[in-house]
Design a protein around this motif. Sequence first.
Motif, PDB file in Angstrom:
ATOM      1  N   ALA A 229       0.813  -1.216   0.000  1.00 26.69           N
ATOM      2  CA  ALA A 229       0.000   0.000   0.000  1.00 26.69           C
ATOM      3  C   ALA A 229       0.846   1.265   0.000  1.00 26.69           C
ATOM      4  N   GLU A 230       2.032   1.211   0.592  1.00 22.02           N
ATOM      5  CA  GLU A 230       2.876   2.409   0.670  1.00 22.02           C
ATOM      6  C   GLU A 230       3.260   2.902  -0.726  1.00 22.02           C
ATOM      7  N   GLY A 231       3.863   2.031  -1.529  1.00 25.04           N
ATOM      8  CA  GLY A 231       4.248   2.431  -2.876  1.00 25.04           C
ATOM      9  C   GLY A 231       3.053   2.644  -3.783  1.00 25.04           C
ATOM     10  N   ALA A 232       2.009   1.818  -3.613  1.00 26.13           N
ATOM     11  CA  ALA A 232       0.825   1.938  -4.469  1.00 26.13           C
ATOM     12  C   ALA A 232       0.159   3.296  -4.311  1.00 26.13           C
ATOM     13  N   THR A 233       0.115   3.810  -3.090  1.00 22.88           N
ATOM     14  CA  THR A 233      -0.487   5.122  -2.858  1.00 22.88           C
ATOM     15  C   THR A 233       0.290   6.213  -3.571  1.00 22.88           C
TER      16      THR A 233
END
Length: 305
Positions: A183-187
């Motif tokens: 979720a960190e990179g996807a955001t």
Amino acid sequence: MIVPIVRNKNNKFTVAKIHFTLDPEKNTKEWVAKSLEGMTDKDGKPTPGWFREYDINYEYFAGKPFYPEFKEYNIAKEPIEYRSKQILYRGFDYGFHHPWCLVTGFNEIDQWCLMKSIKGEDEDIKTFGMRVRNFCLSEYPGAKYVDVDDIAGTQVSDKSQQTSRQMLNLVGIYPTGRKQEIAEGATIIRNKLKLRVDGQPGLLVDPREQDMIDMFKGGLHYPETKEGQPQREEYDKDGYFDHPGDILRYISTHLFSLTGQHEMSNYGIDHKHLSYQQPGMGEDIMQENSGIQDSLGGDMGGELL
């Protein structure tokens, strides 16, 4: 009638691509309706599986696209050009069947540009790294590099006494990486796909990079869930599109914070890992026990900036 023919010189197979509409018995509303049985969504529309299997249309992928924010304006209208002595940000994902490297940079209006996707095919990491290095020397003369990778590259496998990261070190590539949630990179990536206040998208893909375009259009997708189950923030590990999907996250978290701002000054450059590759680097890389420095320089013939 012209039917596309492909002949494989290696296995001697000949493949003809024939659409069902070329068969008079199948080019009817009744046959199409029969083929759609069990292959429609809740709105009665054909599923991506039907388009792939019957319509030979591979722009439709199984599952919900992981990055629905991707639009046609995220595809550059012209090939993205390298600018002399540009800083490039490369990411590496390991795997014997499909090791993968993604080369990215920023253009003159600060758009994050996905410039080149380099994938391996059943080759070891050292051989793949050499191929990436030679390609970059040829295509991006004078470029400076910041390299990141999967933290799993620090693990020793039963196939080699050296880690994947050490294999890349042998050819003059020194990536760093850290453990991170999807979720960190996807955001960050989702924010970059959107239009900025100047009306321009924050992320562009070179129009020649079809794998990356297909990845965004649905090659990278959520896994199927049973009705009533929550959708977890993860994508299906299909052994192909998940590699560039992973790499993009590695680079994004190195470059940006979750607020969308540059994580460090000058696009997140850590000068300990900023390197300049030049012809003649690592000519002794295939020798046993060749010396390795913490950063490019010394035995590898590179220049630390």
